[in-house]
Scaffold this motif. Structure first.
Motif, PDB file in Angstrom:
ATOM      1  N   VAL A  74       0.835  -1.198   0.000  1.00  0.00           N
ATOM      2  CA  VAL A  74       0.000   0.000   0.000  1.00  0.00           C
ATOM      3  C   VAL A  74       0.871   1.251   0.000  1.00  0.00           C
ATOM      4  O   VAL A  74       0.487   2.295  -0.521  1.00  0.00           O
ATOM      5  N   THR A  75       2.062   1.148   0.602  1.00  0.00           N
ATOM      6  CA  THR A  75       2.946   2.305   0.667  1.00  0.00           C
ATOM      7  C   THR A  75       3.559   2.645  -0.689  1.00  0.00           C
ATOM      8  O   THR A  75       4.170   3.688  -0.856  1.00  0.00           O
ATOM      9  N   ASP A 100      -6.469  -1.753  -0.697  1.00  0.00           N
ATOM     10  CA  ASP A 100      -5.652  -0.675  -1.251  1.00  0.00           C
ATOM     11  C   ASP A 100      -6.181   0.659  -0.741  1.00  0.00           C
ATOM     12  O   ASP A 100      -7.151   0.709   0.034  1.00  0.00           O
ATOM     13  N   LEU A 101      -5.585   1.739  -1.198  1.00  0.00           N
ATOM     14  CA  LEU A 101      -6.111   3.071  -0.943  1.00  0.00           C
ATOM     15  C   LEU A 101      -7.187   3.395  -1.990  1.00  0.00           C
ATOM     16  O   LEU A 101      -7.236   2.762  -3.046  1.00  0.00           O
ATOM     17  N   PRO A 127      -4.222  -0.788   4.227  1.00  0.00           N
ATOM     18  CA  PRO A 127      -5.365  -0.699   3.313  1.00  0.00           C
ATOM     19  C   PRO A 127      -6.520   0.103   3.923  1.00  0.00           C
ATOM     20  O   PRO A 127      -6.613   0.272   5.136  1.00  0.00           O
ATOM     21  N   PHE A 128      -7.403   0.558   3.061  1.00  0.00           N
ATOM     22  CA  PHE A 128      -8.480   1.488   3.406  1.00  0.00           C
ATOM     23  C   PHE A 128      -9.804   0.750   3.282  1.00  0.00           C
ATOM     24  O   PHE A 128     -10.096   0.152   2.253  1.00  0.00           O
ATOM     25  N   ILE A 144     -11.262   2.368   8.727  1.00  0.00           N
ATOM     26  CA  ILE A 144     -10.443   1.317   9.312  1.00  0.00           C
ATOM     27  C   ILE A 144      -9.614   0.681   8.193  1.00  0.00           C
ATOM     28  O   ILE A 144      -9.882   0.890   7.000  1.00  0.00           O
ATOM     29  N   GLY A 145      -8.622  -0.087   8.573  1.00  0.00           N
ATOM     30  CA  GLY A 145      -7.846  -0.871   7.628  1.00  0.00           C
ATOM     31  C   GLY A 145      -7.287  -2.077   8.356  1.00  0.00           C
ATOM     32  O   GLY A 145      -7.062  -2.027   9.572  1.00  0.00           O
TER      33      GLY A 145
END
Length: 413
Positions: A74-75, A100-101, A127-128, A144-145
């Motif tokens: 994700v980064t 993912d975002l 993650p989103f 949350i993720g």
């Protein structure tokens, strides 16, 4: 297998008695890379089954080592599909997938849809959620993720009305689980930690996906004060095992927290045909912080999921919820209609559903509630929380045709 395809946004514009339609594949990093390659590059969740799944996982690692996969973390660029839900916040329309975002989507007045790009959310590095919760009183968006392979297994955060990250911190849970949804009330964020467990060993042991439901473990509901500065302030309340994919709403009443969700007694993500034991039904949960207890009871026998309420009522007392009804005679368990559930039905009521709609020869998707505008040009105002419209896309196989159906949410006509 649900939620594995690339996300496509469908847009219908209704004006002056006419409707126009457009669609658009969300231009995720994953989709662009695969379009460039000319073939699927990233493994799908459903590919990770049994011994074949072990091989697929090893192949994914090899792709990362050789640089074929450049967007897994994700980064970095991400590998999500933006295929699960849409949310509008901070003047941005977001397409979301919980791996993912989000991706920002732009809609022009003539109905053209395009992708703006992948969203940056401050220092949010997990993650989103596909189901963020908008507090319509403050304008904050609660998120949350979750991670399945490393701590923190769960992270909570809040976005301000302008979209900046106000706060985020980890929530300590004992094992990784699928946190697909959560809820908010006036004073709490409400989490559900349930025994749908990620365990790679079972791919080989049971020749299945690396996710298994463990009924010997309890399910827990957690209350976190919205003013909390760390996950240490969360309190868990234990119930017998079950699983919930989607929550209708939650609110506070007489010092207790009430929540309504579509509950399955067990879940099997590898199931290919409908099984009545796996069907979800609307259930009420009551958590009493004063006594430290929680209880739950089923209020409807209708099999269904994807509950919705009036969008302005998130976290507030709601009388009506609408669920997508499952066709229990269909092996694929497609959606056959909409049921209107009275969440205020007195205890002892045999069936809380007060009305249903069945699609005539069609199968549908998730409905969306559009309230009738207050103070419109006629001077008319909404007559109760159910004064609005249910919009849903349906598909007729015999004619290979899709339509946008519009129903009156009050009368269900």
């Amino acid at each position: 297998m649900l939620c594995v395809g690339d996300g496509m946004v469908h847009a219908t514009r209704i004006k002056d008695g006419k409707a126009s339609y457009g669609n658009h594949f969300v231009q995720t990093h994953k989709l662009r890379e695969e379009q460039k390659a000319g073939f699927p590059v990233y493994a799908k969740f459903g590919d990770q089954e049994g011994l074949r799944g072990v091989f697929v996982a090893l192949l994914e690692l090899l792709k990362q080592k050789t640089g074929i996969l450049k967007g897994v973390p994700v980064t970095e660029a991400g590998n999500g599909t933006a295929n699960t839900s849409l949310v509008y916040h901070a003047n941005r329309l977001l397409a979301i997938h919980e791996g993912d975002l989000p991706y920002q989507i732009k809609m022009l007045c003539e109905g053209v849809v395009s992708t703006v790009g992948r969203l940056s959310v401050g220092d949010w590095s997990v993650p989103f959620t596909a189901h963020p919760k908008l507090d319509t009183t403050t304008g904050n968006l609660h998120i949350i993720g979750y991670n399945i392979d490393k701590q923190p297994y769960l992270t909570y955060g809040v976005l301000s009305p302008n979209g900046s990250l106000l706060k985020s911190f980890p929530i300590n849970v004992s094992f990784p689980s699928m946190f697909h949804d959560f809820a908010i009330t006036e004073h709490y964020a409400v989490f559900m930690h349930m025994p749908l467990v990620f365990d790679p060993k079972i791919m080989v042991q049971h020749n299945t996906l690396p996710v298994i439901f463990k009924p010997e473990l309890p399910s827990k509901i957690g209350l976190l004060p919205l003013t909390a500065k760390s996950g240490d302030e969360l309190v868990w309340y234990e119930l017998p095992s079950f699983y919930v994919f989607h929550i209708a709403n939650a609110w506070e009443e007489d010092g207790k927290v009430k929540m309504y969700a579509c509950q399955s007694d067990r879940v099997d993500l590898a199931a290919t045909n409908f099984n009545p034991d796996l069907g979800s039904r609307m259930t009420e949960y009551v958590v009493d912080p004063k006594s430290g207890t929680a209880e739950h009871r089923r209020i409807s026998g209708i099999v269904g999921d994807f509950p919705i309420v009036h969008p302005a009522m998130q976290g507030k007392h709601t009388r009506y919820a609408y669920i997508a009804m499952t066709d229990t005679q269909d092996e694929a368990a497609q959606i056959k209609g909409i049921a209107k559930i009275d969440l205020d039905a007195p205890r002892g009521t045999k069936e809380a559903a007060v009305a249903t709609i069945e699609y005539d020869g069609c199968k549908g998707g998730e409905a969306y509630f559009v309230p009738r505008k207050y103070g419109n040009s006629d001077g008319a105002e909404c007559d109760g929380e159910d004064d609005g419209f249910l919009l849903v896309y349906v598909y007729e196989e015999s004619s290979d045709c899709s339509c946008l159906d519009v129903y009156d949410a009050k009368t269900m006509d």
